[in-house]
Design an enzyme around this catalytic site. Structure first.
Site, PDB file in Angstrom:
ATOM      1  N   LYS A  26     -39.515 -31.977 -44.653  1.00  0.00           N
ATOM      2  CA  LYS A  26     -40.591 -32.455 -43.778  1.00  0.00           C
ATOM      3  C   LYS A  26     -40.109 -33.646 -42.964  1.00  0.00           C
ATOM      4  CE  LYS A  26     -44.132 -30.608 -46.836  1.00  0.00           C
ATOM      5  NZ  LYS A  26     -45.164 -30.802 -47.855  1.00  0.00           N
ATOM      6  N   GLN A  75     -47.444 -35.255 -51.735  1.00  0.00           N
ATOM      7  CA  GLN A  75     -46.817 -34.016 -52.187  1.00  0.00           C
ATOM      8  C   GLN A  75     -47.340 -33.617 -53.565  1.00  0.00           C
ATOM      9  OE1 GLN A  75     -44.862 -32.200 -50.170  1.00  0.00           O
ATOM     10  NE2 GLN A  75     -44.666 -30.587 -51.683  1.00  0.00           N
ATOM     11  N   ASP A  81     -52.687 -32.279 -44.309  1.00  0.00           N
ATOM     12  CA  ASP A  81     -52.481 -31.126 -45.185  1.00  0.00           C
ATOM     13  C   ASP A  81     -53.737 -30.249 -45.248  1.00  0.00           C
ATOM     14  OD1 ASP A  81     -50.039 -30.598 -46.399  1.00  0.00           O
ATOM     15  OD2 ASP A  81     -50.254 -32.208 -47.874  1.00  0.00           O
TER      16      ASP A  81
HETATM   17  N1  GUN Z   1     -47.050 -28.548 -52.671  1.00  0.00           N
HETATM   18  C1  GUN Z   1     -46.842 -27.255 -52.341  1.00  0.00           C
HETATM   19  N2  GUN Z   1     -47.213 -27.032 -51.066  1.00  0.00           N
HETATM   20  C2  GUN Z   1     -47.672 -28.204 -50.582  1.00  0.00           C
HETATM   21  C3  GUN Z   1     -48.176 -28.608 -49.320  1.00  0.00           C
HETATM   22  O1  GUN Z   1     -48.330 -27.833 -48.365  1.00  0.00           O
HETATM   23  N3  GUN Z   1     -48.530 -29.928 -49.225  1.00  0.00           N
HETATM   24  C4  GUN Z   1     -48.410 -30.792 -50.262  1.00  0.00           C
HETATM   25  N4  GUN Z   1     -48.803 -32.051 -50.068  1.00  0.00           N
HETATM   26  N5  GUN Z   1     -47.947 -30.445 -51.445  1.00  0.00           N
HETATM   27  C5  GUN Z   1     -47.566 -29.159 -51.601  1.00  0.00           C
END
Ligand code: GUN
Length: 293
Positions: A52, A96, A119
């Site tokens: 990211k 995350q 998100d």
């Molecule tokens: N864990 C797995 N997929 C995601 C996501 O799209 N965002 C976040 N913050 N954690 C995740």
């Protein structure tokens, strides 16, 4: 069969975003700023977050990583969220998941200001999305919708099976695919661990979205000839021949299913890169005020 090249598509969208960012920064505006918070050392999470941050750099965003110790208290994390909610230089942030066991993910998600929840995990965004109001849509489903749209895959009136009912993929994609729009207007069945007749229901589907986290779950006999297969799984399986000691496999038995279907996403290089790109698109929307004004 046509392979859906999520990686190439992601790079194309990121290149479009980069041009947009440049057009803004050339007028003297600051670039969009995404913050990622990672708690602990989960190897998959570390890799996702690294990706990211790298993608932010590629499109010219500012990015900040807060990497907190595994034993960080819930209160300390909530205090950081409060600070990020108030920081005018931060357009959006993500926490995350999964979090260490001593931290309640619901309390954490509820603490995020919906305007910065790029998100799309906060119930305010989820509820707004469900009702067709402007909202941040969760990154993975948004990435899948963008992939379907750009590959001109017609979903209207199609029978779609979603395998999995998680808050971050299965549930939201089922709502998005059945909503009015293009892509959308599909007839969606959500299958999960308590569902009966999973194989035969899959075998009747025009579109399968596999998001259950079981390696190679979708076999060739579960796929109708000509179906569209979207594989959301990113499973690490041991592989001594790899330097890392593992390889990534999806929820779909790719080799066998690829021969039967019309479109399929590979793992890696399918949905994964589109998820990261969708997060960048949401951050752009936050920067320009498209969702909450
Ligand atoms: N864990 C797995 N997929 C995601 C996501 O799209 N965002 C976040 N913050 N954690 C995740």
């Amino acid at each position: 069969m046509e392979l859906i090249d999520g990686k190439a598509l992601a790079l194309q969208i990121q290149s479009e975003l980069k041009d947009q960012v440049e057009a803004y920064t050339l007028t003297g505006k600051r670039p969009p700023h995404l913050v990622a918070v990672l708690v602990g050392e989960n190897p998959a999470s570390r890799s996702y977050v690294r990706n990211k941050i790298r993608s932010c750099e590629r499109v010219g965003y500012r990015s900040t990583l807060h990497h907190l110790e595994e034993d960080t208290s819930q209160d300390a994390l909530l205090a950081l969220i409060d600070q990020l909610n108030k920081d005018k230089e931060v357009d959006g942030f993500i926490i995350q998941l999964p979090l260490p066991r001593h931290i309640d993910p619901t309390a954490v998600i509820l603490a995020i200001a919906p305007e910065k929840d790029v998100d799309g995990f906060h119930p305010t965004n989820f509820g707004r999305m469900t009702q067709g109001l402007s909202a941040y849509h969760p990154a993975t489903p948004l990435g899948i919708m963008e992939m379907l749209r750009r590959y001109n895959i017609d979903t209207s009136g199609k029978d779609c099976v979603v395998l999995g009912r998680s808050n971050i993929v299965g549930r939201p994609i089922s709502i998005m695919l059945s909503s009015k729009g293009n892509p959308g207007n599909a007839t969606v069945t959500v299958l999960h661990s308590k569902s009966k007749d999973i194989s035969s229901r899959c075998a009747q589907a025009d579109i399968i979205i596999a998001a259950i986290g079981i390696p190679n779950f979708v076999k060739s006999n579960m796929v109708k000839p000509g179906a569209v297969i979207i594989d959301v799984g990113i499973n690490r399986v041991e592989d001594a021949s790899k330097k890392s000691g593992y390889r990534l496999v999806g929820d779909v038995d790719f080799e066998a299913v690829a021969e039967k279907c019309s479109f399929i996403t590979p793992v890696p290089g399918g949905v994964g890169p589109m998820t990261v790109t969708a997060l960048l698109l949401n951050t752009w929307k936050s920067y320009t005020g498209e969702v909450y004004g």
